[in-house]
Design a protein around this motif. Structure first.
Motif, PDB file in Angstrom:
ATOM      1  N   ASP A  43       0.967  -1.101  -0.199  1.00 40.64           N
ATOM      2  CA  ASP A  43      -0.041  -0.149  -0.061  1.00 40.64           C
ATOM      3  C   ASP A  43       0.605   1.276   0.188  1.00 40.64           C
ATOM      4  OD1 ASP A  43      -1.623   1.812  -0.161  1.00 40.64           O
ATOM      5  OD2 ASP A  43      -2.854   1.523   1.939  1.00 40.64           O
ATOM      6  N   CYS A  44       1.127   2.143  -1.156  1.00 42.93           N
ATOM      7  CA  CYS A  44       2.038   3.304  -1.506  1.00 42.93           C
ATOM      8  C   CYS A  44       0.366   4.362  -1.084  1.00 42.93           C
ATOM      9  CB  CYS A  44       2.109   2.658  -2.968  1.00 42.93           C
ATOM     10  SG  CYS A  44       3.873   1.325  -2.786  1.00 42.93           S
ATOM     11  N   ASP A  45      -0.458   4.215  -1.397  1.00 43.65           N
ATOM     12  CA  ASP A  45      -1.169   5.641  -0.757  1.00 43.65           C
ATOM     13  C   ASP A  45      -0.590   5.854   0.808  1.00 43.65           C
ATOM     14  OD1 ASP A  45      -2.524   7.788  -0.425  1.00 43.65           O
ATOM     15  OD2 ASP A  45      -4.383   7.074  -1.070  1.00 43.65           O
ATOM     16  N   VAL A  46       0.635   6.480   1.081  1.00 39.07           N
ATOM     17  CA  VAL A  46       0.783   6.849   2.344  1.00 39.07           C
ATOM     18  C   VAL A  46       0.079   8.311   3.017  1.00 39.07           C
ATOM     19  CG1 VAL A  46       3.688   5.780   1.327  1.00 39.07           C
ATOM     20  CG2 VAL A  46       3.453   8.553   1.368  1.00 39.07           C
ATOM     21  N   GLU A  47      -0.183   8.791   2.195  1.00 39.88           N
ATOM     22  CA  GLU A  47      -0.678   9.918   2.863  1.00 39.88           C
ATOM     23  C   GLU A  47      -2.403   9.596   3.072  1.00 39.88           C
ATOM     24  OE1 GLU A  47      -1.193  13.730   0.458  1.00 39.88           O
ATOM     25  OE2 GLU A  47       0.108  12.451  -0.534  1.00 39.88           O
ATOM     26  N   ALA A  48      -3.223   8.338   2.288  1.00 37.57           N
ATOM     27  CA  ALA A  48      -4.282   7.916   2.421  1.00 37.57           C
ATOM     28  C   ALA A  48      -4.109   6.592   2.718  1.00 37.57           C
ATOM     29  CB  ALA A  48      -5.486   8.697   1.853  1.00 37.57           C
ATOM     30  N   PRO A  49      -3.529   5.795   3.774  1.00 40.14           N
ATOM     31  CA  PRO A  49      -3.254   4.415   3.261  1.00 40.14           C
ATOM     32  C   PRO A  49      -4.829   2.940   4.230  1.00 40.14           C
ATOM     33  CG  PRO A  49      -2.142   5.020   5.796  1.00 40.14           C
ATOM     34  CD  PRO A  49      -2.437   6.088   4.869  1.00 40.14           C
ATOM     35  N   LEU A 131       6.466   2.348   7.967  1.00 44.25           N
ATOM     36  CA  LEU A 131       6.787   1.012   7.588  1.00 44.25           C
ATOM     37  C   LEU A 131       6.583   0.124   7.883  1.00 44.25           C
ATOM     38  CD1 LEU A 131      10.632   1.729   5.456  1.00 44.25           C
ATOM     39  CD2 LEU A 131       7.948   2.956   4.988  1.00 44.25           C
ATOM     40  N   GLU A 132       5.772  -0.390   7.153  1.00 41.07           N
ATOM     41  CA  GLU A 132       5.048  -1.914   8.338  1.00 41.07           C
ATOM     42  C   GLU A 132       4.832  -2.985   7.248  1.00 41.07           C
ATOM     43  OE1 GLU A 132       2.764   0.827  10.944  1.00 41.07           O
ATOM     44  OE2 GLU A 132       1.604  -0.343   9.754  1.00 41.07           O
ATOM     45  N   GLY A 137      -3.279 -13.552   6.006  1.00 42.22           N
ATOM     46  CA  GLY A 137      -3.484 -15.386   5.956  1.00 42.22           C
ATOM     47  C   GLY A 137      -2.217 -15.388   5.094  1.00 42.22           C
ATOM     48  N   GLU A 138      -2.400 -15.767   3.602  1.00 38.89           N
ATOM     49  CA  GLU A 138      -1.292 -16.303   2.552  1.00 38.89           C
ATOM     50  C   GLU A 138      -0.281 -14.772   2.221  1.00 38.89           C
ATOM     51  OE1 GLU A 138      -2.171 -19.416  -0.074  1.00 38.89           O
ATOM     52  OE2 GLU A 138      -3.636 -19.547   1.271  1.00 38.89           O
ATOM     53  N   LEU A 139      -1.111 -13.930   2.493  1.00 33.64           N
ATOM     54  CA  LEU A 139      -0.729 -13.042   1.543  1.00 33.64           C
ATOM     55  C   LEU A 139       0.056 -11.757   2.267  1.00 33.64           C
ATOM     56  CD1 LEU A 139      -2.003 -11.277  -1.244  1.00 33.64           C
ATOM     57  CD2 LEU A 139      -2.820  -9.704   0.468  1.00 33.64           C
ATOM     58  N   ARG A 140       0.844 -11.397   1.331  1.00 36.94           N
ATOM     59  CA  ARG A 140       2.342 -10.774   2.435  1.00 36.94           C
ATOM     60  C   ARG A 140       1.984  -9.001   1.642  1.00 36.94           C
ATOM     61  NH1 ARG A 140       8.334 -11.080   0.158  1.00 36.94           N
ATOM     62  NH2 ARG A 140       8.699  -9.197   2.371  1.00 36.94           N
ATOM     63  N   PHE A 141       2.374  -8.685   2.712  1.00 41.51           N
ATOM     64  CA  PHE A 141       1.320  -7.178   2.900  1.00 41.51           C
ATOM     65  C   PHE A 141       2.258  -5.564   4.089  1.00 41.51           C
ATOM     66  CE2 PHE A 141      -0.863  -3.833   5.392  1.00 41.51           C
ATOM     67  CZ  PHE A 141      -1.425  -3.607   4.743  1.00 41.51           C
ATOM     68  N   ALA A 142       2.100  -4.885   2.643  1.00 39.92           N
ATOM     69  CA  ALA A 142       3.509  -4.025   3.722  1.00 39.92           C
ATOM     70  C   ALA A 142       2.484  -2.770   3.045  1.00 39.92           C
ATOM     71  CB  ALA A 142       4.753  -3.638   3.092  1.00 39.92           C
ATOM     72  N   ARG A 143       3.136  -1.519   4.084  1.00 38.88           N
ATOM     73  CA  ARG A 143       2.389   0.041   3.918  1.00 38.88           C
ATOM     74  C   ARG A 143       3.392   0.695   4.552  1.00 38.88           C
ATOM     75  NH1 ARG A 143      -2.120   1.958   7.703  1.00 38.88           N
ATOM     76  NH2 ARG A 143      -1.144   1.423   9.689  1.00 38.88           N
ATOM     77  N   GLY A 144       3.324   1.843   4.360  1.00 44.10           N
ATOM     78  CA  GLY A 144       3.693   2.785   4.521  1.00 44.10           C
ATOM     79  C   GLY A 144       3.307   4.324   5.340  1.00 44.10           C
ATOM     80  N   VAL A 145       3.057   4.696   6.340  1.00 48.37           N
ATOM     81  CA  VAL A 145       1.940   5.564   6.507  1.00 48.37           C
ATOM     82  C   VAL A 145       3.388   6.997   6.593  1.00 48.37           C
ATOM     83  CG1 VAL A 145       0.916   6.061   8.713  1.00 48.37           C
ATOM     84  CG2 VAL A 145       1.505   3.876   7.695  1.00 48.37           C
ATOM     85  N   LEU A 146       2.443   8.260   6.249  1.00 54.87           N
ATOM     86  CA  LEU A 146       3.200   9.323   6.274  1.00 54.87           C
ATOM     87  C   LEU A 146       2.806  10.323   7.852  1.00 54.87           C
ATOM     88  CD1 LEU A 146       4.832  11.587   4.527  1.00 54.87           C
ATOM     89  CD2 LEU A 146       2.820  13.061   4.247  1.00 54.87           C
ATOM     90  N   ASN A 147       3.859  10.755   8.531  1.00 53.19           N
ATOM     91  CA  ASN A 147       3.486  11.518   9.713  1.00 53.19           C
ATOM     92  C   ASN A 147       2.358  12.962   8.965  1.00 53.19           C
ATOM     93  OD1 ASN A 147       4.914   9.238  11.131  1.00 53.19           O
ATOM     94  ND2 ASN A 147       6.780  10.812  11.758  1.00 53.19           N
ATOM     95  N   VAL A 148       1.370  12.694   9.791  1.00 53.23           N
ATOM     96  CA  VAL A 148       0.655  13.846   9.882  1.00 53.23           C
ATOM     97  C   VAL A 148       1.303  15.144   9.630  1.00 53.23           C
ATOM     98  CG1 VAL A 148      -1.234  15.300  10.602  1.00 53.23           C
ATOM     99  CG2 VAL A 148      -1.199  12.909  10.419  1.00 53.23           C
ATOM    100  N   VAL A 156       8.620   8.664   2.070  1.00 54.87           N
ATOM    101  CA  VAL A 156       8.154   6.966   2.399  1.00 54.87           C
ATOM    102  C   VAL A 156       7.995   6.023   2.082  1.00 54.87           C
ATOM    103  CG1 VAL A 156       6.456   6.620   3.649  1.00 54.87           C
ATOM    104  CG2 VAL A 156       7.298   8.689   4.243  1.00 54.87           C
ATOM    105  N   ILE A 157       7.933   6.742   0.483  1.00 55.58           N
ATOM    106  CA  ILE A 157       7.103   5.707  -0.632  1.00 55.58           C
ATOM    107  C   ILE A 157       8.614   5.253  -0.946  1.00 55.58           C
ATOM    108  CG2 ILE A 157       5.941   5.536  -2.972  1.00 55.58           C
ATOM    109  CD1 ILE A 157       4.441   7.941  -2.801  1.00 55.58           C
ATOM    110  N   ARG A 158      10.053   6.138  -1.993  1.00 52.31           N
ATOM    111  CA  ARG A 158      11.160   5.974  -2.157  1.00 52.31           C
ATOM    112  C   ARG A 158      11.144   4.405  -0.951  1.00 52.31           C
ATOM    113  NH1 ARG A 158      13.228  10.591  -2.179  1.00 52.31           N
ATOM    114  NH2 ARG A 158      13.265  10.967  -4.459  1.00 52.31           N
ATOM    115  N   GLN A 159      11.729   4.371   0.068  1.00 56.74           N
ATOM    116  CA  GLN A 159      11.854   3.512   0.987  1.00 56.74           C
ATOM    117  C   GLN A 159      11.026   2.366   0.729  1.00 56.74           C
ATOM    118  OE1 GLN A 159      13.363   6.444   4.746  1.00 56.74           O
ATOM    119  NE2 GLN A 159      13.551   7.850   3.446  1.00 56.74           N
ATOM    120  N   LEU A 160       9.724   2.597   1.341  1.00 57.83           N
ATOM    121  CA  LEU A 160       9.056   1.574   0.914  1.00 57.83           C
ATOM    122  C   LEU A 160       9.488   0.770  -0.062  1.00 57.83           C
ATOM    123  CD1 LEU A 160       6.422   0.177   2.807  1.00 57.83           C
ATOM    124  CD2 LEU A 160       4.567   1.819   1.306  1.00 57.83           C
TER     125      LEU A 160
END
Lengths: 295, 322
Positions: A43-49, A131-132, A137-148, A156-160
């Motif tokens: 999930d690369c929509d770090v403003e609104a993940p 970054l998280e 389940g079987e799906l691998r998941f990662a996301r980035g969250v921009l601090n408010v 954040v996207i680049r590092q994610l």
């Protein structure tokens, strides 16, 4: 293989498509069309993940996303002002007898520390998000969250993207932010294929045109998913025909589905037959990528 | 109690966090309702969603002025001068510089280039120059409902926040000069650079939420952002009848933050119908459920814009170059 899910207009259903597509690929571990499933969803929509709201993943590791910002050693600084002169972002200013830093303006390029003739500038990380990563389940998941309050999502996207590495051959699906400027470009620019999710309305059409300009400029392969098919008008269909953009899936508008999605369900929850349709979509996309790669 | 200077228009910014909640449909209705009728307030409109500007599609603008917008710069390497020393590649933190396949000269990937000019300053051969990019345009238009300032960031360009600030600055200037008391700013989605630029200097934010799980989550992010910049905020919920539970969550969330929920707009086909006709729903189908709800919402909002001062003006400062 990387597939980015993007759109110009917000709220067209990017996350619905990305999440449902990822879930449709969880049950078959065999490589298909050259990409290994189950995929990694980022999930690369770090403003609104939002993808985690549908997947409810277990987060197994986290990391800070940061920008390197300068710190000036006053005992060495001669107030020559070179650091402020080279800063393209106005993040440094010499005022009176001190160097002022505006950390939220700093892009972390390091130019100031390189030009400082006294070696008075060191750099240290300033945390701008997190970054998280984990599993749903079987799906691998990662996301980035921009601090408010932070203005820059791109670091954040680049590092994610660098942090959440797929396994060799594993398909990764990237859920992009809306728009056509730098955050969206950072997500899609190295994708093998861009799925453009739109709705058949004048706003959807206008913003799809802009998104198509981006993918053309970047030289990326793309196809369209028409969400809420049946509302609005014919404009999106006409554009796809004239731009030679394949329409890979149509998701009809249905109020009861809109209600279910609003409650946090996925397309597969409400229309189980979409598991096969989405797998078909993934197969079609991976074949297109392979053909393009060999052609 | 703060006093308003008569030559300083008040600024209402419409934000959302999540995209596609209906900001532009709301802004278009406000443009129409502000222009004439019982709750009219002469207003200048600004479309601050510069990378997906849609307000023009429903306000019928006639462009009066067009101006180029120069964004940041991109590095370019002169292959004749490049000795292939690799200093530029070493200092670039954005992986924007690679050696060209054949020969020793380096080249810059303009998409990856951040415009920081580090390579320009470090190149021992003076082989690099920084080229300003024509990144977009801004327009001053006459719309059916008064002046509209809008802009277009060219695809894949940076500095959207800077273009938002520029369009707003021009609109504010025009409003002041021509005696318009109000600026209505249709903001971009998200909570970062262009949204902060749209919110900067505003007196009041209206956050358009939707009652989906994603909508509630992103509405809260938007409220955190406006609270961070001490910008007074109100909330309305679009497509409110799609998920009763979501509306209750938004009510609780607003209550906890001491933010007023001032209206709900039902899901209504008339909104899409009006968009297809290129009109605000309040003009195309004023008697539709959404048309009525938007008229009530605007009327309610004018209380905050007119009678009561819209609290202390925001201290949000916009970082010029992000």
């Amino acid at each position: 293989m990387r597939i980015a899910v993007a759109s110009g207009k917000g709220g067209t259903g990017k996350t619905t498509v990305a999440v449902s597509l990822a879930l449709s690929l969880t049950t078959d571990g065999a490589p298909a069309g050259g990409a290994r499933y189950p995929p990694l969803l980022i999930d690369c929509d770090v403003e609104a993940p939002d993808a985690h709201l549908f997947l409810r993943p277990t987060i197994e590791k986290t990391a800070a996303a940061s920008v390197l910002v300068p710190a000036v050693d006053e005992s060495r600084c001669t107030l020559c002002g070179l650091c402020a002169d080279v800063c393209e972002y106005n993040a440094l200013a010499v005022l009176g007898d001190e160097v002022l830093l505006f950390p939220e303006l700093c892009h972390g390029c390091g130019s100031c520390s390189l030009v400082c003739p006294e070696g008075a500038i060191s750099e240290g990380p300033r945390v701008v998000g997190r970054l998280e990563a984990g599993h749903a389940g079987e799906l691998r998941f990662a996301r980035g969250v921009l601090n408010v309050g932070e203005p820059m999502p791109v670091p954040v996207i680049r590092q994610l993207k660098a942090w959440a590495r797929p396994q060799p051959g594993q398909l990764s699906l990237l859920d992009a932010p809306p728009g056509t400027s730098c955050p969206m470009v950072e997500v899609v620019r190295d994708a093998d294929f861009v799925l453009l999710v739109t709705e058949p309305t004048p706003f959807g059409l206008h913003d799809l045109e802009l998104a198509v300009e981006v993918v053309r400029e970047l030289g990326l392969a793309a196809g369209v998913v028409i969400n809420r098919d049946g509302i609005g008008d014919q404009g999106v269909d006409d554009l796809c025909a004239s731009e030679d953009l394949p329409i890979l899936l149509r998701i009809p508008f249905d109020r009861s589905v809109a209600e279910a999605l609003a409650r946090g369900e996925t397309l597969i929850d409400v229309w189980p037959e979409y598991r096969d349709r989405l797998r078909e979509l993934a197969r079609g996309v991976t074949e297109r990528v392979l053909v393009a790669g060999h052609g | 109690m703060p006093q308003y200077k008569s030559d300083e228009p008040r600024q209402l910014v419409i934000l959302s966090g999540k995209g596609g909640t209906g900001k532009t449909a709301v802004a278009a209705a406000f443009a129409h309702l502000a222009h004439a009728g019982p709750s009219a307030i002469p207003a200048v409109m600004v479309d601050a969603d510069v990378d997906a500007a849609n307000l023009e599609l429903v306000l019928g603008p006639e462009v009066v002025e067009r101006h180029d917008f120069t964004g940041g710069s991109v590095a370019r390497i002169d292959p004749e001068r490049c000795s292939g020393c690799a200093v530029c590649e070493d200092v670039c933190r954005f992986a924007a510089i690679q050696v060209a396949a054949e020969g020793g000269a380096y080249r810059v990937d303009p998409v990856a280039c951040e415009g920081c000019a580090t390579c320009y300053h470090q190149c021992p051969d003076e082989a690099i120059r920084m080229e300003p990019q024509l990144a977009g345009r801004w327009f001053r238009s006459r719309s059916r409902y008064g002046p509209l300032f809008h802009a277009r960031l060219y695809p894949a360009q940076e500095n959207s926040g800077k273009l938002v600030s520029l369009a707003k600055q021009q609109a504010r200037r025009a409003a002041g000069a021509e005696g318009y008391p109000l600026l209505i700013v249709d903001g971009p989605p998200g909570i970062a650079c262009p949204a902060i630029a749209a919110a900067s200097g505003a007196d009041l934010a209206l956050i358009v939420g939707e009652p989906s799980v994603a909508g509630v989550h992103d509405l809260e992010r938007a409220l955190e952002m406006t609270a961070h910049f001490q910008l007074r905020s109100l909330v309305c919920v679009n497509k409110a009848d799609l998920n009763r539970e979501g509306v209750e969550k938004i009510e609780r969330s607003c209550g906890a933050r001491n933010v007023e929920l001032i209206g709900c707009i039902p899901f209504d086909d008339a909104v899409t119908g009006a968009m297809v006709q290129g009109q605000p729903v309040t003009a195309h189908q004023p008697d539709s459920p959404a048309g009525h709800a938007l008229a009530a919402l605007w009327h309610r909002l004018t209380d905050f814009l007119d009678g009561r001062p819209a609290a202390a003006s925001s201290d949000a400062t916009y970082p010029e170059r992000s």
